[in-house]
Design an enzyme around this catalytic site. Structure first.
Site, PDB file in Angstrom:
ATOM      1  N   ASP B   9       0.914  -1.044   0.081  1.00 25.66           N
ATOM      2  CA  ASP B   9      -0.025  -0.148  -0.055  1.00 25.66           C
ATOM      3  C   ASP B   9       0.827   1.341   0.084  1.00 25.66           C
ATOM      4  O   ASP B   9       1.982   1.222   0.494  1.00 25.66           O
ATOM      5  CB  ASP B   9      -0.998   0.011   1.353  1.00 25.66           C
ATOM      6  N   SER B  10       0.435   2.274  -0.505  1.00 19.64           N
ATOM      7  CA  SER B  10       1.135   3.678  -0.553  1.00 19.64           C
ATOM      8  C   SER B  10       1.234   4.211   1.255  1.00 19.64           C
ATOM      9  O   SER B  10       1.969   4.989   1.352  1.00 19.64           O
ATOM     10  CB  SER B  10       0.499   4.641  -1.090  1.00 19.64           C
ATOM     11  N   CYS B  72      -4.031  -0.499  -2.569  1.00 19.25           N
ATOM     12  CA  CYS B  72      -4.155   0.729  -2.718  1.00 19.25           C
ATOM     13  C   CYS B  72      -4.917   0.967  -4.244  1.00 19.25           C
ATOM     14  O   CYS B  72      -4.684   0.595  -5.070  1.00 19.25           O
ATOM     15  CB  CYS B  72      -2.882   1.303  -2.880  1.00 19.25           C
ATOM     16  N   GLU B 151      -6.721  10.102   9.024  1.00 16.72           N
ATOM     17  CA  GLU B 151      -5.329   9.918   9.626  1.00 16.72           C
ATOM     18  C   GLU B 151      -5.335  10.944  11.059  1.00 16.72           C
ATOM     19  O   GLU B 151      -4.238  10.795  11.590  1.00 16.72           O
ATOM     20  CB  GLU B 151      -4.296  10.587   8.443  1.00 16.72           C
ATOM     21  N   CYS B 184     -11.718   3.916  -1.356  1.00 15.45           N
ATOM     22  CA  CYS B 184     -10.448   4.179  -1.021  1.00 15.45           C
ATOM     23  C   CYS B 184     -10.183   3.512   0.344  1.00 15.45           C
ATOM     24  O   CYS B 184     -11.188   3.453   1.204  1.00 15.45           O
ATOM     25  CB  CYS B 184     -10.370   5.784  -0.808  1.00 15.45           C
ATOM     26  N   HIS B 186      -8.625   4.123   3.014  1.00 17.41           N
ATOM     27  CA  HIS B 186      -9.049   4.662   4.162  1.00 17.41           C
ATOM     28  C   HIS B 186     -10.343   4.841   4.732  1.00 17.41           C
ATOM     29  O   HIS B 186     -10.672   4.825   6.010  1.00 17.41           O
ATOM     30  CB  HIS B 186      -8.608   6.115   4.130  1.00 17.41           C
TER      31      HIS B 186
END
Lengths: 270, 270
Positions: B9-10, B72, B151, B184, B186
């Site tokens: 993943d990034s 990702c 985040e 996504c 996240h």
């Protein structure tokens, strides 16, 4: 890759899998073969199920199928490994997709499985579940009343609720159970009464829906999706009466089935 | 087949995919690599994403992985086809599993997709959806506020609802929309506020859950499930700070992550 997907079943139950394939993969052509004249496979000895299944597979291989779905729990339990080894095309059964979907949704890790006597006694579902995760409790229950109920056409909630409630009574004792696998391709027709009896908190897993999803995954993985835009004609074959097959198909399927044809498969060499 | 599954993943977003892999495949060992120091990939040119992704893959190939998950969305859009062609192990991305799950559950055939600007502009989800079924309406919406929100740690319903409601406002106009893909990795952290804003009737599809399910299907299909009973130690590598990675991982994951190590990958030859 404009070749059809082949679906075999001991009779009409696999139509629930075909219906889902048509819904989730509208660009793919299906060829379905139901061995209605020798249905059910459940009570037959393993060797006989293997012989009959091979005859069905040979019929479909001549139609140049690109992928085979064994839409019958009994035939999956007895022939999946064998066919995966011997055929050069991808082969999928209905048991593992149902098991995987149950593991995905369960929170309590307490899972019920209902099916025919043959499927439940084979332990195919517990084997598939435990091979992925050992941290599960699995309760099997055979429901021999359900296939006759479905084939009789009395599958509304009103007509079937009492029979379904009585059959599923033993599972109601497991308070932690939060997921129920319909381990027979006839049972999705009874989805609504089963959901009503088990309550809203129990996830009902239909092998047909889950198998169609995995067929889509394998087609992508192998680069086998149909990319042509030609109109599709699905073909349905039965070893029994075309008329009875047509009646059931048109009651269960979302779209009318045009091409239904009676065929003989048991005089073929293996 | 006691070799690990590799996840790249990034950054930290792919931890939602790793969490689901650990939950749905508790017998499998994971090796995760997050390129946090060069995150995000979304705004980078395609060639750069390909170079960085290849560096991550080379790192994991030396760990003898048996299957690669590109966790990702940006890297999936740019490198999946390339990696499938060049690697001898199975390679899965997160886009197609999400697309397939949406097609399975939608009844209205009206589907929303939210993601980063890069993912939405790439049209990777509409392409994946239409390649399977043309009879769909797809609405893409980029939500650049969501990754910073996640985040920052403010992902409770109370803390995030206003931001989520404002961001998703354009989708509320589509009354037929019954399925929303979180495009996504996240976004599953914001599942509850997103569900609250969209309402109970909208199915929320999490790519992580769906990708784990398809990894399980491919392991079965290829006969690659781990059959050993040795205890597993999952390994997590980051190109950035071990400490920050550990904080986020221990907030998101269901179990504490023991092995976290910072590594350098960009001085390797491709």
């Amino acid at each position: 890759m404009n070749r059809p997907i082949g679906v075999i079943d001991s009779g009409v139950g696999g139509l629930t899998v075909a219906r889902e394939l048509m819904r989730q993969l509208p660009k793919e052509q299906l060829i379905y073969l139901g061995d209605t004249v020798r249905c059910p496979y459940g009570p037959r000895p393993k060797e006989e199920v293997i012989t009959f299944t091979k005859q069905m597979v040979n019929f479909l291989l001549k139609k140049d199928i690109k992928l085979l779905v064994i839409a019958c729990n009994t035939a999956t339990a007895f022939t999946l490994d064998l066919l995966k080894e011997t055929l050069s095309i991808p082969v999928l059964g209905v048991i593992q997709p149902g098991a995987r979907a149950a593991i995905k949704v369960t929170e309590t890790k307490d899972i019920g499985v209902i099916g025919t006597v043959g499927t439940i006694e084979s332990d195919a579902y517990p084997d598939a579940l435990y091979s992925i995760s050992e941290d599960l409790t699995v309760h099997g229950l055979s429901c021999p009343q359900f296939v006759p109920l479905v084939e009789s056409g009395r599958f509304s909630v009103e007509a079937s609720e009492d029979i379904v409630r009585h059959a599923l009574e033993p599972l109601k004792a497991y308070e932690q159970l939060d997921t129920l696998i319909l381990g027979c391709t006839h049972y999705p027709i009874l989805h609504d009464p089963i959901q009503k009896v088990m309550g809203d908190k129990v996830n009902i897993i239909s092998s047909g829906e889950e198998t169609a999803r995995e067929v889509s995954a394998i087609l992508s993985y192998q680069g086998l999706h149909n990319e042509s835009h030609e109109p599709l004609t699905h073909e349905f074959y039965t070893t029994g009466s075309e008329e009875i097959f047509k009646q059931i198909a048109n009651r269960w399927m979302d779209q009318p089935i045009e091409h239904i044809e009676q065929v003989v498969i048991d005089d073929r060499t293996e």
